[in-house]
Design an enzyme around this catalytic site. Structure first.
Site, PDB file in Angstrom:
ATOM      1  N   CYS A 190      -7.673 -10.402   9.599  1.00 34.49           N
ATOM      2  CA  CYS A 190      -8.328  -9.261   9.881  1.00 34.49           C
ATOM      3  C   CYS A 190      -9.310  -9.108  10.545  1.00 34.49           C
ATOM      4  O   CYS A 190      -9.819  -8.180  11.352  1.00 34.49           O
ATOM      5  CB  CYS A 190      -8.617  -8.366   8.397  1.00 34.49           C
ATOM      6  SG  CYS A 190      -7.484  -8.775   7.204  1.00 34.49           S
ATOM      7  N   LYS A 203      -9.178 -10.221  14.262  1.00 36.75           N
ATOM      8  CA  LYS A 203      -8.111  -9.504  15.026  1.00 36.75           C
ATOM      9  C   LYS A 203      -9.007  -8.193  15.249  1.00 36.75           C
ATOM     10  O   LYS A 203      -8.859  -7.657  16.375  1.00 36.75           O
ATOM     11  CB  LYS A 203      -7.047  -9.186  13.921  1.00 36.75           C
ATOM     12  CG  LYS A 203      -6.064  -8.131  14.183  1.00 36.75           C
ATOM     13  CD  LYS A 203      -6.525  -6.723  13.983  1.00 36.75           C
ATOM     14  CE  LYS A 203      -6.714  -6.472  12.543  1.00 36.75           C
ATOM     15  NZ  LYS A 203      -5.606  -6.256  11.594  1.00 36.75           N
ATOM     16  N   GLU A 248     -10.758  17.706  11.020  1.00 36.61           N
ATOM     17  CA  GLU A 248     -10.933  18.971  10.669  1.00 36.61           C
ATOM     18  C   GLU A 248      -9.477  19.701  10.469  1.00 36.61           C
ATOM     19  O   GLU A 248      -9.337  20.649   9.590  1.00 36.61           O
ATOM     20  CB  GLU A 248     -12.093  20.015  11.266  1.00 36.61           C
ATOM     21  CG  GLU A 248     -11.454  20.236  12.809  1.00 36.61           C
ATOM     22  CD  GLU A 248     -12.522  21.158  13.435  1.00 36.61           C
ATOM     23  OE1 GLU A 248     -12.747  22.279  12.860  1.00 36.61           O
ATOM     24  OE2 GLU A 248     -12.979  20.879  14.496  1.00 36.61           O
ATOM     25  N   CYS A 265      -7.842 -13.499   6.000  1.00 32.52           N
ATOM     26  CA  CYS A 265      -8.423 -12.450   6.449  1.00 32.52           C
ATOM     27  C   CYS A 265      -9.631 -12.751   7.227  1.00 32.52           C
ATOM     28  O   CYS A 265      -9.860 -12.272   8.470  1.00 32.52           O
ATOM     29  CB  CYS A 265      -8.919 -11.727   5.211  1.00 32.52           C
ATOM     30  SG  CYS A 265      -9.989 -10.243   5.606  1.00 32.52           S
ATOM     31  N   HIS A 275     -17.156  20.731  11.698  1.00 33.89           N
ATOM     32  CA  HIS A 275     -16.602  21.019  13.381  1.00 33.89           C
ATOM     33  C   HIS A 275     -17.657  20.448  14.568  1.00 33.89           C
ATOM     34  O   HIS A 275     -18.788  20.550  14.161  1.00 33.89           O
ATOM     35  CB  HIS A 275     -16.418  22.667  13.279  1.00 33.89           C
ATOM     36  CG  HIS A 275     -15.997  23.052  14.694  1.00 33.89           C
ATOM     37  ND1 HIS A 275     -14.659  22.797  15.250  1.00 33.89           N
ATOM     38  CD2 HIS A 275     -16.531  23.735  15.689  1.00 33.89           C
ATOM     39  CE1 HIS A 275     -14.410  23.498  16.458  1.00 33.89           C
ATOM     40  NE2 HIS A 275     -15.686  23.798  16.724  1.00 33.89           N
ATOM     41  N   TYR A 297       3.198  -4.802  11.670  1.00 30.77           N
ATOM     42  CA  TYR A 297       1.774  -4.948  11.643  1.00 30.77           C
ATOM     43  C   TYR A 297       1.130  -5.593  12.864  1.00 30.77           C
ATOM     44  O   TYR A 297       0.419  -4.942  13.729  1.00 30.77           O
ATOM     45  CB  TYR A 297       0.897  -5.406  10.805  1.00 30.77           C
ATOM     46  CG  TYR A 297       1.005  -3.978   9.446  1.00 30.77           C
ATOM     47  CD1 TYR A 297      -0.178  -3.584   9.054  1.00 30.77           C
ATOM     48  CD2 TYR A 297       1.965  -4.143   8.539  1.00 30.77           C
ATOM     49  CE1 TYR A 297      -0.314  -3.012   7.821  1.00 30.77           C
ATOM     50  CE2 TYR A 297       1.877  -3.425   7.473  1.00 30.77           C
ATOM     51  CZ  TYR A 297       0.535  -2.650   7.210  1.00 30.77           C
ATOM     52  OH  TYR A 297       0.561  -1.871   5.953  1.00 30.77           O
ATOM     53  N   GLU A 305      -0.180  -4.795  16.574  1.00 31.86           N
ATOM     54  CA  GLU A 305      -1.631  -4.760  16.712  1.00 31.86           C
ATOM     55  C   GLU A 305      -1.887  -5.875  18.063  1.00 31.86           C
ATOM     56  O   GLU A 305      -2.788  -5.455  18.934  1.00 31.86           O
ATOM     57  CB  GLU A 305      -2.392  -5.214  15.570  1.00 31.86           C
ATOM     58  CG  GLU A 305      -2.212  -4.361  14.506  1.00 31.86           C
ATOM     59  CD  GLU A 305      -3.055  -4.806  13.129  1.00 31.86           C
ATOM     60  OE1 GLU A 305      -3.213  -3.738  12.186  1.00 31.86           O
ATOM     61  OE2 GLU A 305      -3.217  -5.989  12.670  1.00 31.86           O
TER      62      GLU A 305
HETATM   63  P1  NDP Z   1       6.060  -7.463   8.767  1.00 35.05           P
HETATM   64  O1  NDP Z   1       6.872  -7.898   7.916  1.00 35.05           O
HETATM   65  O2  NDP Z   1       5.217  -6.354   8.979  1.00 35.05           O
HETATM   66  O3  NDP Z   1       7.041  -7.258  10.204  1.00 35.05           O
HETATM   67  C1  NDP Z   1       7.730  -8.443  10.440  1.00 35.05           C
HETATM   68  C2  NDP Z   1       8.469  -7.868  11.846  1.00 35.05           C
HETATM   69  O4  NDP Z   1       9.494  -8.958  12.200  1.00 35.05           O
HETATM   70  C3  NDP Z   1       9.461  -6.719  11.369  1.00 35.05           C
HETATM   71  O5  NDP Z   1       9.437  -5.743  12.470  1.00 35.05           O
HETATM   72  C4  NDP Z   1      10.691  -7.339  11.495  1.00 35.05           C
HETATM   73  O6  NDP Z   1      11.785  -6.794  11.606  1.00 35.05           O
HETATM   74  C5  NDP Z   1      10.684  -8.674  12.410  1.00 35.05           C
HETATM   75  N1  NDP Z   1      11.371  -9.734  12.066  1.00 35.05           N
HETATM   76  C6  NDP Z   1      11.557 -10.320  10.990  1.00 35.05           C
HETATM   77  N2  NDP Z   1      12.290 -11.494  11.015  1.00 35.05           N
HETATM   78  C7  NDP Z   1      12.755 -11.458  12.270  1.00 35.05           C
HETATM   79  C8  NDP Z   1      13.658 -12.253  12.999  1.00 35.05           C
HETATM   80  N3  NDP Z   1      14.368 -13.252  12.384  1.00 35.05           N
HETATM   81  N4  NDP Z   1      13.952 -12.148  14.236  1.00 35.05           N
HETATM   82  C9  NDP Z   1      13.629 -10.888  14.938  1.00 35.05           C
HETATM   83  N5  NDP Z   1      12.488 -10.098  14.165  1.00 35.05           N
HETATM   84  C10 NDP Z   1      12.268 -10.423  12.871  1.00 35.05           C
HETATM   85  O7  NDP Z   1       5.049  -8.851   9.195  1.00 35.05           O
HETATM   86  P2  NDP Z   1       4.029  -9.150   9.980  1.00 35.05           P
HETATM   87  O8  NDP Z   1       3.861 -10.521  10.287  1.00 35.05           O
HETATM   88  O9  NDP Z   1       3.856  -8.102  11.057  1.00 35.05           O
HETATM   89  O10 NDP Z   1       2.689  -8.739   8.809  1.00 35.05           O
HETATM   90  C11 NDP Z   1       2.658  -9.444   7.720  1.00 35.05           C
HETATM   91  C12 NDP Z   1       2.180  -8.676   6.574  1.00 35.05           C
HETATM   92  O11 NDP Z   1       0.730  -8.974   6.634  1.00 35.05           O
HETATM   93  C13 NDP Z   1       2.480  -7.208   6.716  1.00 35.05           C
HETATM   94  O12 NDP Z   1       3.445  -6.606   6.033  1.00 35.05           O
HETATM   95  C14 NDP Z   1       1.030  -6.795   6.019  1.00 35.05           C
HETATM   96  O13 NDP Z   1       1.017  -6.643   4.867  1.00 35.05           O
HETATM   97  C15 NDP Z   1      -0.001  -7.739   6.456  1.00 35.05           C
HETATM   98  N6  NDP Z   1      -0.907  -7.162   7.468  1.00 35.05           N
HETATM   99  C16 NDP Z   1      -1.555  -6.125   7.487  1.00 35.05           C
HETATM  100  C17 NDP Z   1      -2.535  -5.776   8.502  1.00 35.05           C
HETATM  101  C18 NDP Z   1      -3.226  -4.316   8.468  1.00 35.05           C
HETATM  102  O14 NDP Z   1      -3.414  -3.986   7.004  1.00 35.05           O
HETATM  103  N7  NDP Z   1      -3.893  -3.762   9.496  1.00 35.05           N
HETATM  104  C19 NDP Z   1      -2.536  -6.475   9.453  1.00 35.05           C
HETATM  105  C20 NDP Z   1      -1.759  -7.454   9.821  1.00 35.05           C
HETATM  106  C21 NDP Z   1      -1.064  -7.901   8.779  1.00 35.05           C
HETATM  107  P3  NDP Z   1      12.648  -5.664  10.585  1.00 35.05           P
HETATM  108  O15 NDP Z   1      11.617  -4.340  10.793  1.00 35.05           O
HETATM  109  O16 NDP Z   1      13.870  -5.297  11.178  1.00 35.05           O
HETATM  110  O17 NDP Z   1      12.468  -6.327   9.306  1.00 35.05           O
END
Ligand code: NDP
Length: 451
Positions: A47, A50, A439, A42, A434, A177, A181
């Site tokens: 976080c 980022k 709101e 983080c 407001h 995410y 982002e």
């Molecule tokens: P996520 O699990 O959210 O997303 C992974 C993405 O990669 C999905 O779109 C998935 O597709 C895709 N994917 C996975 N494997 C492959 C592959 N082999 N080929 C192509 N695409 C693939 O992971 P992130 O890395 O974005 O984030 C990890 C975690 O970190 C989040 O789940 C969250 O908990 C946390 N996080 C929170 C944030 C916040 O609160 N603002 C910010 C950043 C991270 P599919 O949908 O089809 O599975």
């Protein structure tokens, strides 16, 4: 048997640091080992940096708006070296804060990798063996790459903050995410961004109407989102990476970022020496009290792959301290966790999506999509979304989804009411503030649909 410590924590991220401090404050002898920088994902590579990059990336758009409001203003060029130096300084400061907090709580710090050596001992990379009555594993997770040929040419989110230069053209792979982002951040900083997502719509699992609106806002800002598309091969020719997509098209970029999910950090931890049970992704299996299959070992945060968010890891750390060192068994409540995705536009959400709620019970949906005052004045077409999903039977608000500037700030507050069990009528009884965007949450009279 006497132990060197009452508690040994492996991992100096959000969950580990909090647990160590709270347990030490109860008078226990606590040590913590961290093999990288204190603060964890983080603070050091997640976080915090980022969000600072989100701030940095918003100024070009703000300068556009400022001109519409009468200011003679040009954002000019973005100086990555300047920003990076500022960022490095800030992360050094925060790392120091974490270190001092631990020292101030009398936690002994070991700057070394630690692995388990049985249920009551760890061995440091230095070879030192330390015993403890209790051990807490809080080692977090790491980004994963797909096995695409040439994937080693790309980077992961950890690397972004250390790039010597910002790429002019970048491909981001993933639709979660992190992918969404960073698409917004790099686009805002001036890069040409293409995003490949294998599914039909980005941000799988979130409310459909909200994710569609986020995708539209990202596209309107210039991000080339290609759904149903995967990178199937990558080769480097000079400074350029040539990517072949699953639809047969090719793309030339300066950088590829894989944001394809994260995996728990359990390898090399010596879990087998204590017989700790892990799940299919290598995550440590725990119960509602963060207890593993071994009574003296607990685990909190991303290494358990429950809900991978910083505030959740912190709560798990605190509940652990209360349970194991406070004599007060405290289960962790993972229900109704508000969260924000710092996309541009920003997205805040709590509770059930319309789709999930509809599968559970009859619902009413209240939604308002409108052009907010501030950007509408500046001639922008973008709309914001305020949405409530309500149970027909109990009238409780089951979900709230906001796509708007500062949606993260709004959803934190809406989250309190919803956690308390607020009904639609409680929202209606609340006077509007407001003129604000939020709101609308208390002035929506008729449902847009019932299902
Ligand atoms: P996520 O699990 O959210 O997303 C992974 C993405 O990669 C999905 O779109 C998935 O597709 C895709 N994917 C996975 N494997 C492959 C592959 N082999 N080929 C192509 N695409 C693939 O992971 P992130 O890395 O974005 O984030 C990890 C975690 O970190 C989040 O789940 C969250 O908990 C946390 N996080 C929170 C944030 C916040 O609160 N603002 C910010 C950043 C991270 P599919 O949908 O089809 O599975």
């Amino acid at each position: 048997m006497t132990y060197d410590y009452d508690l040994f924590v492996i991992g100096g991220g959000s969950g580990g640091v909090r647990a160590a401090r709270v347990v030490a404050a109860k008078g226990a002898r606590v040590a913590l080992a961290e093999s990288s920088r204190m603060g964890g994902t983080c603070v050091i590579r997640g976080c915090v940096p980022k969000k600072l990059m989100v701030f940095a990336s918003e100024f070009a758009g703000l300068a556009d708006e400022a001109r519409a409001y009468g200011w003679a203003m040009d954002a000019g060029g973005f100086n990555w070296s300047h920003f990076r130096a500022m960022l490095d300084r800030e992360l050094d400061r925060l790392e120091g804060v974490y270190r001092r907090l631990l020292q101030g709580s009398n936690v002994t710090i070991y700057d070394a990798h630690a692995r388990l050596d049985g249920p009551n001992a760890v061995v440091l990379a230095t070879g030192q063996r330390i015993t403890a009555r209790q051990i807490l594993i809080a080692t977090g997770g790491h980004p994963q790459r797909p096995d695409t040929p040439g994937a080693e040419l790309g980077i992961v989110s950890d690397d972004i903050f250390n790039l010597p230069d910002l790429p002019a053209r970048i491909l981001i792979v993933g639709g979660g995410y992190i992918a969404c982002e960073f698409a917004g951040i790099l686009n805002g900083l001036g890069a040409s961004v293409t995003q490949f997502y294998r599914g039909a719509e980005i941000l799988r699992g979130f409310d459909d109407e909200a994710r569609r609106m986020v995708a539209q806002g990202m596209t309107d800002r210039g991000i080339d989102i290609r759904t149903g598309t995967e990178a199937v091969a990558m080769v480097r020719k000079g400074a350029v990476i040539h990517v072949t997509a699953s639809d047969g098209s090719t793309l030339e970029v300066d950088q590829v970022l894989f944001a394809t999910g994260r995996a728990p950090n359990t390898r090399g931890l010596g879990l087998e020496t204590a017989g700790i049970v892990t799940g299919p992704s290598g995550e440590i299996v725990v119960d509602a009290y963060s207890a593993t299959s071994v009574p003296s070992v607990h685990a909190v945060g991303d290494v358990t792959d429950r809900v991978n968010l910083t505030p959740v890891a912190i709560r798990e750390g605190m509940a652990y301290a209360e349970t194991v060192f406070g004599g007060n068994p405290t289960p962790i409540d993972h229900d109704l966790i508000p969260s924000a995705v710092f996309t541009q536009p920003e997205f805040g959400t709590v509770g059930l999506s319309e789709e999930a709620a509809r599968a559970q019970e009859p619902i009413e949906v209240y939604a308002a999509a409108f052009r907010p005052m501030r950007t509408s004045f500046a001639g922008k077409e973008e709309r914001v979304l305020m949405k409530l999903v309500v149970s027909q039977k109990t009238r409780r608000v089951l979900g709230c989804h906001i796509v708007a500037p500062q949606a993260g700030e709004m959803i934190q507050l809406a989250g309190i009411a919803i956690k308390m069990g607020a009904t639609k009528e409680d929202f209606d009884r609340t006077m509007a503030v407001h003129p604000t965007m939020a709101e609308e949450l208390v002035t929506m009279k008729e449902p847009v649909r019932r299902a």
